[in-house]
Design a protein around this motif. Sequence first.
Motif, short mmCIF file in Angstrom:
data_model
loop_
_atom_site.label_atom_id
_atom_site.label_comp_id
_atom_site.label_asym_id
_atom_site.label_seq_id
_atom_site.Cartn_x
_atom_site.Cartn_y
_atom_site.Cartn_z
N LEU A 20 0.84 -1.20 0.00
CA LEU A 20 0.00 0.00 0.00
C LEU A 20 0.88 1.25 0.00
O LEU A 20 1.76 1.40 0.84
CB LEU A 20 -0.91 0.02 1.24
CG LEU A 20 -1.92 -1.13 1.37
CD1 LEU A 20 -2.73 -0.95 2.65
CD2 LEU A 20 -2.83 -1.18 0.16
N LEU A 22 0.78 4.73 0.99
CA LEU A 22 -0.10 5.50 1.87
C LEU A 22 0.33 6.95 2.05
O LEU A 22 -0.30 7.69 2.82
CB LEU A 22 -0.16 4.82 3.24
CG LEU A 22 -0.75 3.40 3.24
CD1 LEU A 22 -0.62 2.77 4.62
CD2 LEU A 22 -2.22 3.43 2.80
N ARG A 25 -2.14 9.91 2.54
CA ARG A 25 -3.49 9.37 2.63
C ARG A 25 -3.84 9.11 4.10
O ARG A 25 -2.99 8.74 4.89
CB ARG A 25 -3.61 8.09 1.81
CG ARG A 25 -3.40 8.34 0.32
CD ARG A 25 -3.63 7.08 -0.50
NE ARG A 25 -3.69 7.41 -1.93
CZ ARG A 25 -2.69 7.27 -2.78
NH1 ARG A 25 -1.54 6.77 -2.35
NH2 ARG A 25 -2.83 7.60 -4.05
N ARG A 26 -5.11 9.29 4.43
CA ARG A 26 -5.57 9.16 5.81
C ARG A 26 -5.52 7.70 6.25
O ARG A 26 -6.10 6.81 5.61
CB ARG A 26 -6.98 9.71 5.96
CG ARG A 26 -7.56 9.59 7.38
CD ARG A 26 -8.99 10.15 7.43
NE ARG A 26 -9.66 9.87 8.68
CZ ARG A 26 -9.61 10.64 9.77
NH1 ARG A 26 -8.89 11.75 9.73
NH2 ARG A 26 -10.25 10.30 10.86
N VAL A 27 -4.84 7.46 7.35
CA VAL A 27 -4.78 6.14 7.99
C VAL A 27 -5.18 6.33 9.44
O VAL A 27 -4.71 7.26 10.11
CB VAL A 27 -3.36 5.54 7.90
CG1 VAL A 27 -3.24 4.28 8.74
CG2 VAL A 27 -3.00 5.25 6.45
N ALA A 48 2.14 8.50 5.66
CA ALA A 48 0.68 8.58 5.73
C ALA A 48 0.22 9.75 6.60
O ALA A 48 0.95 10.20 7.50
CB ALA A 48 0.11 7.27 6.29
N ASP A 84 -13.37 8.78 4.91
CA ASP A 84 -12.27 9.18 4.03
C ASP A 84 -10.95 8.50 4.38
O ASP A 84 -9.88 9.02 4.07
CB ASP A 84 -12.08 10.70 4.05
CG ASP A 84 -13.32 11.45 3.59
OD1 ASP A 84 -13.95 10.99 2.62
OD2 ASP A 84 -13.65 12.47 4.21
N THR A 85 -11.04 7.35 5.01
CA THR A 85 -9.83 6.62 5.41
C THR A 85 -9.49 5.56 4.37
O THR A 85 -10.37 4.91 3.80
CB THR A 85 -10.06 5.96 6.79
OG1 THR A 85 -10.24 6.98 7.77
CG2 THR A 85 -8.89 5.08 7.19
N TRP A 86 -8.19 5.37 4.15
CA TRP A 86 -7.72 4.37 3.19
C TRP A 86 -7.37 3.04 3.87
O TRP A 86 -7.49 1.99 3.27
CB TRP A 86 -6.48 4.89 2.47
CG TRP A 86 -6.75 6.02 1.53
CD1 TRP A 86 -7.08 7.30 1.86
CD2 TRP A 86 -6.74 5.97 0.10
NE1 TRP A 86 -7.26 8.07 0.73
CE2 TRP A 86 -7.05 7.27 -0.37
CE3 TRP A 86 -6.47 4.98 -0.83
CZ2 TRP A 86 -7.11 7.59 -1.73
CZ3 TRP A 86 -6.53 5.28 -2.19
CH2 TRP A 86 -6.85 6.57 -2.63
N TYR A 87 -6.92 3.13 5.11
CA TYR A 87 -6.50 1.92 5.81
C TYR A 87 -6.69 2.15 7.30
O TYR A 87 -6.45 3.26 7.81
CB TYR A 87 -5.03 1.60 5.50
CG TYR A 87 -4.47 0.43 6.26
CD1 TYR A 87 -4.84 -0.88 5.96
CD2 TYR A 87 -3.53 0.62 7.28
CE1 TYR A 87 -4.32 -1.95 6.67
CE2 TYR A 87 -2.99 -0.45 7.98
CZ TYR A 87 -3.40 -1.73 7.67
OH TYR A 87 -2.88 -2.79 8.37
N VAL A 110 -13.18 0.04 3.83
CA VAL A 110 -11.82 0.38 4.26
C VAL A 110 -11.14 -0.91 4.70
O VAL A 110 -11.66 -1.63 5.57
CB VAL A 110 -11.84 1.39 5.43
CG1 VAL A 110 -10.43 1.66 5.92
CG2 VAL A 110 -12.53 2.68 5.01
#
Length: 415
Positions: A20, A22, A25-27, A48, A84-87, A110
């Motif tokens: 991934l 990240l 990106r929002r984690v 991230a 809006d979270t990716w992981y 997610v």
Amino acid sequence: MTAPTPHPSTEGRTPYPVGLLLAGRRVVVVGGGQVAQRRLPALIATGADLHLISPATTPAVQAMADAGELTWHARPYRDGDLADTWYALVATDDPAVNAAVSAEAERERVFCSRSDDAAAATAWTPASGRDAGATVAILTGDPRHSAALRDAIVDGLRDGSLAARQYRSHGAGVALVGGGPGDPDLITVRGRRLLADADVVVADRLAPRELLAELPEHVEVIDASKIPYGRFMAQEAINRTLVEHAKAGKFVVRLKGGDPYVFGRGGEELLACVEAGLPVTVVPGISSSISVPAAAGVPVTHRGMTHEFTVISGHVGPDDERSLTNWEAAAKMSGTLVLLMAVDKIGAIAARLVEYGRPADTPVAVVQEGTTAAQRRVDANLGTVAAVVEAEGVKPPAVIVVGDVVNVLAAAFQP
């Protein structure tokens, strides 16, 4: 050979391995305890936009937040936190909270890793490690087996025992590598890695000899201690050797005892390579000035006893016009003195220290061949050290420690 038994909660499930990306990106990580503490550094390294949700954290996790490496929301998890979270990573000790986060992750699509129940997760965290820009990630279904495989592969890459090590990404150049005080296990990971990549190794007599035995047959080993013309010209010859082999397209490792910049002439070698237009990597090494005393039970500093230690080269005596040491200042300091290359000058040095005010009964430890199988320690004081060194037949290399720290751990090291 019997195949490892999968973890009961993951048996029959085949993960699809993927990396991934990240960065930015929002984690979201829910839980700030020991599990989060172990997992967060790798997530931070991805770049991230990392959000931690937990009413409390360990001190180490709080330090990450204080340093701005993540955003800590000091409160319990709330539904909607995964927007809006990716992981997501769930790492609390409350099964109800973990289930609630997993449920939201499922609704929001997610991918979510759970530390408590891999069967309820949509992502598994592999046992991972890094070496020279490569990430090794292992998924077996059994965390312990994954970790064991990861360690074996990463260790093999680092010590050069895996054949893949020969396919290096760098070209010609020079690496000045500190090999440490003598024990081959005390070279740094990076130093060992570069040594495994070498086409040519120019080795000091004080460099760990066992490391040379591990080199492949095609590696040319040049014994720097046998280059002729005397000490000053020998250094010029070493510089010339580094430059000539690197200019011929080889990757050259200059393997030195201790640290390249602690009386190791690493600065001279770097300047010679830079002037020749060659790329140079400097790998610090564990200096014998602190490691050899430590191996013999002598801490160079100790709380309430000394606030400084001074490392002095003893290759020229106090009466030699080439000496750059202010022996009067050294004698008047209250801290530890560590003398390198001083075995044959210790009588003159001890006399000068006493002359300038150090008590003659100041403890002295002489450690020969420190950290190796031949290590031995001889104790004396400034008034007796010259006679003791002669009587005991002490030979270089040896590190000499002067100060009260010599005896501070004596009781702990008695048989």
